[in-house]
Write a protein that holds these residues in place. Structure first.
Motif, PDB file in Angstrom:
ATOM      1  N   TYR A 219      70.838  16.201  42.619  1.00 56.92           N
ATOM      2  CA  TYR A 219      70.061  15.206  43.381  1.00 56.92           C
ATOM      3  C   TYR A 219      70.920  14.141  44.034  1.00 56.92           C
ATOM      4  O   TYR A 219      70.626  13.670  45.127  1.00 56.92           O
ATOM      5  CB  TYR A 219      69.007  14.554  42.472  1.00 56.92           C
TER       6      TYR A 219
ATOM      7  N   ARG B 277      67.417  12.310  51.528  1.00 58.05           N
ATOM      8  CA  ARG B 277      66.002  12.140  51.182  1.00 58.05           C
ATOM      9  C   ARG B 277      65.179  13.335  51.644  1.00 58.05           C
ATOM     10  O   ARG B 277      64.326  13.835  50.894  1.00 58.05           O
ATOM     11  CB  ARG B 277      65.457  10.842  51.801  1.00 58.05           C
TER      12      ARG B 277
ATOM     13  N   ARG C 107      65.767  16.347  49.445  1.00 53.30           N
ATOM     14  CA  ARG C 107      65.135  16.179  48.133  1.00 53.30           C
ATOM     15  C   ARG C 107      63.623  16.355  48.226  1.00 53.30           C
ATOM     16  O   ARG C 107      63.006  16.983  47.350  1.00 53.30           O
ATOM     17  CB  ARG C 107      65.515  14.824  47.536  1.00 53.30           C
TER      18      ARG C 107
ATOM     19  N   VAL D 190      64.427  11.252  40.618  1.00 55.26           N
ATOM     20  CA  VAL D 190      64.219  10.284  41.703  1.00 55.26           C
ATOM     21  C   VAL D 190      65.327   9.227  41.760  1.00 55.26           C
ATOM     22  O   VAL D 190      65.193   8.224  42.467  1.00 55.26           O
ATOM     23  CB  VAL D 190      62.848   9.586  41.568  1.00 55.26           C
TER      24      VAL D 190
ATOM     25  N   VAL E 106      65.118   4.666  45.428  1.00 48.84           N
ATOM     26  CA  VAL E 106      64.399   5.295  44.312  1.00 48.84           C
ATOM     27  C   VAL E 106      62.902   5.322  44.629  1.00 48.84           C
ATOM     28  O   VAL E 106      62.237   6.358  44.454  1.00 48.84           O
ATOM     29  CB  VAL E 106      64.640   4.531  42.986  1.00 48.84           C
TER      30      VAL E 106
ATOM     31  N   HIS F  39      62.066   8.077  46.945  1.00 51.57           N
ATOM     32  CA  HIS F  39      62.059   9.392  46.288  1.00 51.57           C
ATOM     33  C   HIS F  39      60.812   9.564  45.414  1.00 51.57           C
ATOM     34  O   HIS F  39      60.271  10.667  45.300  1.00 51.57           O
ATOM     35  CB  HIS F  39      63.323   9.568  45.444  1.00 51.57           C
ATOM     36  N   VAL F  40      60.368   8.486  44.784  1.00 50.52           N
ATOM     37  CA  VAL F  40      59.143   8.540  43.970  1.00 50.52           C
ATOM     38  C   VAL F  40      57.957   8.937  44.852  1.00 50.52           C
ATOM     39  O   VAL F  40      57.154   9.814  44.491  1.00 50.52           O
ATOM     40  CB  VAL F  40      58.872   7.173  43.296  1.00 50.52           C
TER      41      VAL F  40
ATOM     42  N   ALA G 153      58.234  12.579  45.718  1.00 58.01           N
ATOM     43  CA  ALA G 153      57.987  13.452  44.562  1.00 58.01           C
ATOM     44  C   ALA G 153      56.498  13.519  44.265  1.00 58.01           C
ATOM     45  O   ALA G 153      55.940  14.600  44.002  1.00 58.01           O
ATOM     46  CB  ALA G 153      58.756  12.939  43.340  1.00 58.01           C
TER      47      ALA G 153
ATOM     48  N   VAL H 164      58.271  12.069  36.955  1.00 55.75           N
ATOM     49  CA  VAL H 164      59.572  11.819  37.575  1.00 55.75           C
ATOM     50  C   VAL H 164      60.594  11.500  36.495  1.00 55.75           C
ATOM     51  O   VAL H 164      60.249  11.073  35.384  1.00 55.75           O
ATOM     52  CB  VAL H 164      59.523  10.673  38.623  1.00 55.75           C
TER      53      VAL H 164
ATOM     54  N   LEU I 292      64.261   9.486  35.905  1.00 51.92           N
ATOM     55  CA  LEU I 292      65.058   8.437  36.554  1.00 51.92           C
ATOM     56  C   LEU I 292      66.283   8.053  35.728  1.00 51.92           C
ATOM     57  O   LEU I 292      66.175   7.527  34.622  1.00 51.92           O
ATOM     58  CB  LEU I 292      64.200   7.185  36.799  1.00 51.92           C
TER      59      LEU I 292
END
Lengths: 295, 295
Positions: A47, A52, A55, A75, A83, A86-87, A90, A98, A100
């Motif tokens: 990751y 972005r 991912r 994430v 972050v 990414h959350v 996801a 998730v 982290l």
């Protein structure tokens, strides 16, 4: 979802992006083997090296290929703003949870690490797994810091480093975490030991390429069959040796090539594939454990 | 360009991007003070936390605000692909040179670190400064690795960590590097010692907010005035103490606020501004060194 075997697929990258067909095959194979969850875009999923967009796309592919197996999506990023992006991606992709890790460039204080988790859990609609991986993040979680973070809303599990030197850590942590928060170990070589010491889950690198072998260990250990779990883990000792020598990230990539699951090593430069000696050592290890025909 | 004082401006960030006016003021102030070069988007410039677009924009602003002072632009990233993108942007912005630290997530082997520099120098039309900063990258450069990398085309300088414990390192490195490659020290507290031990340059965090004070030290040390260089550096001891305690990144942000150069701490979360105690300690240190009216 936060117990048993959580298998982490490798994400094969190309010059242009992710090798989508190979990635879907890897995920589907783990799901078919019966893993309890799939950890997409963990350290093994590279990751930290992906954009972005890459991912977000990988998260979508993983959720689709996993079918009914829940997918936990990594994430982490150096900046809280990223972050949170990414959350969002996801969750939109259908992640069941998730994962982290507090990535660092400037070393972070405990309050900054806590602040990261506070900011992220305040913006979350799925559960979160705390990812304690000092080898890549250079953050050392004290038991006390785990206790503080685990009380944040939405925290469902903590993924801790190998406990082989201190199996008593699991019991100590248990006393500091809310009862509903599970403890999962990483560090595959000591996973059987961790499960036998009371861990609820194994967040597994090798599970991404050899899910059956890892499921066997997990089932034996969670059933309390110390002898069999130890035996099954010891059988994989040639791989644990290679993990320690070359890093599990490079080794699982080579295993995936050897098993015909991916065409190229698929590692993001500057990380490089194993050299000829390393690849031969992987072949030899797979032959010893009888996995070269596992596909 | 790769000798004397290279001052590294802090990059103040906001929720939306970079505080452009404040950043230009910081850079212009360093140029007006007479620094030999400006190191934009180094660790102090928060490069690791900024997006590609933010970095490209900051490079443009720095080159514009620096006038005739050459600007060295940080191009580090976890993935080689992204480093090459930053190189392209830096060159387009008019950078006189680039600065590259081997950022890591997976620990890198020496061959992987060398491979990164080989790939980047093969795609470069300006000189490169090798950035050896184990505190943020967790890469340990051996003298031998420095020697290998410094022979790549375009390498002009190496920025090494503090040598206070081992000033002899500079002479050892000198014997391994091509004669045209300069050696610069970082770690402000030991910079005078490094320059007196023969370093050609000081890549300076404090120079970004107190350029005159750092220029005085640099001029004294490069003139061989051991007593005066030591005295001038010792005068700043209250700041070196704060750097060690809170990290220079947070402290220079607080200094910039205190001097009225930026409005807000401007640090990217999860990194947090100094708390009330820390800010009071910065005020006290600035008062002791007589810098609170330095603007």
């Amino acid at each position: 979802m936060f117990t048993g075997l959580s298998a982490f697929p490798f994400t094969p990258v190309t010059g242009d992006g992710v090798d989508e067909a190979a990635y879907e095959r890897l995920v589907a194979r783990i799901a078919a083997a019966g893993a309890d969850s799939i950890g997409a875009l963990g350290s093994t999923g590279g990751y930290a090296y992906l954009s972005r967009a890459e991912r977000a796309r990988a998260a979508e592919l993983a959720v689709r290929a996993a079918g009914s197996v829940p997918v936990i999506v990594g994430v982490g990023a150096l900046r809280t703003r990223d972050v949170l992006g990414h959350v969002e991606d996801a969750q939109r992709a259908g992640a069941a949870a998730v994962l982290l890790a507090p990535m660092t460039y400037q070393p972070l204080t405990d309050d900054e690490v806590f602040g990261l988790y506070a900011d992220v859990t305040a913006n979350l609609s799925v559960p979160l797994v705390v990812y304690d991986n000092p080898g890549t993040t250079h953050v050392t979680f004290t038991d006390e810091l785990h206790g503080r973070i685990a009380r944040l809303p939405g925290v469902a599990s903590v993924k801790i480093p190998p406990v082989d030197a201190d199996p008593g850590r699991i019991a100590r942590l248990r006393s500091l975490l809310p009862p509903a928060v599970t403890i999962g170990v990483s560090g595959d070589a000591a996973a059987a030991k961790g499960l036998l010491a009371g861990a609820d889950a194994w967040y597994s690198v090798l599970g991404g390429v050899l899910p059956e072998a890892c499921l066997e260990i997990t089932r034996a250990a969670t059933a309390g069959d110390t002898a069999r779990a130890g035996q099954l883990s010891d059988r994989l000792a040639p791989l644990w040796t290679l993990f320690a020598r070359y890093g599990s990230y490079r080794v699982v990539s080579a295993i995936a090539v050897r098993l015909g699951l991916i065409g190229e090593p698929g590692l993001p430069a500057p990380v490089r594939p194993l050299d000829e000696d390393g690849r031969r050592a992987v072949d030899a290890a797979l032959a010893v454990i009888g996995a070269s025909t596992a596909v």
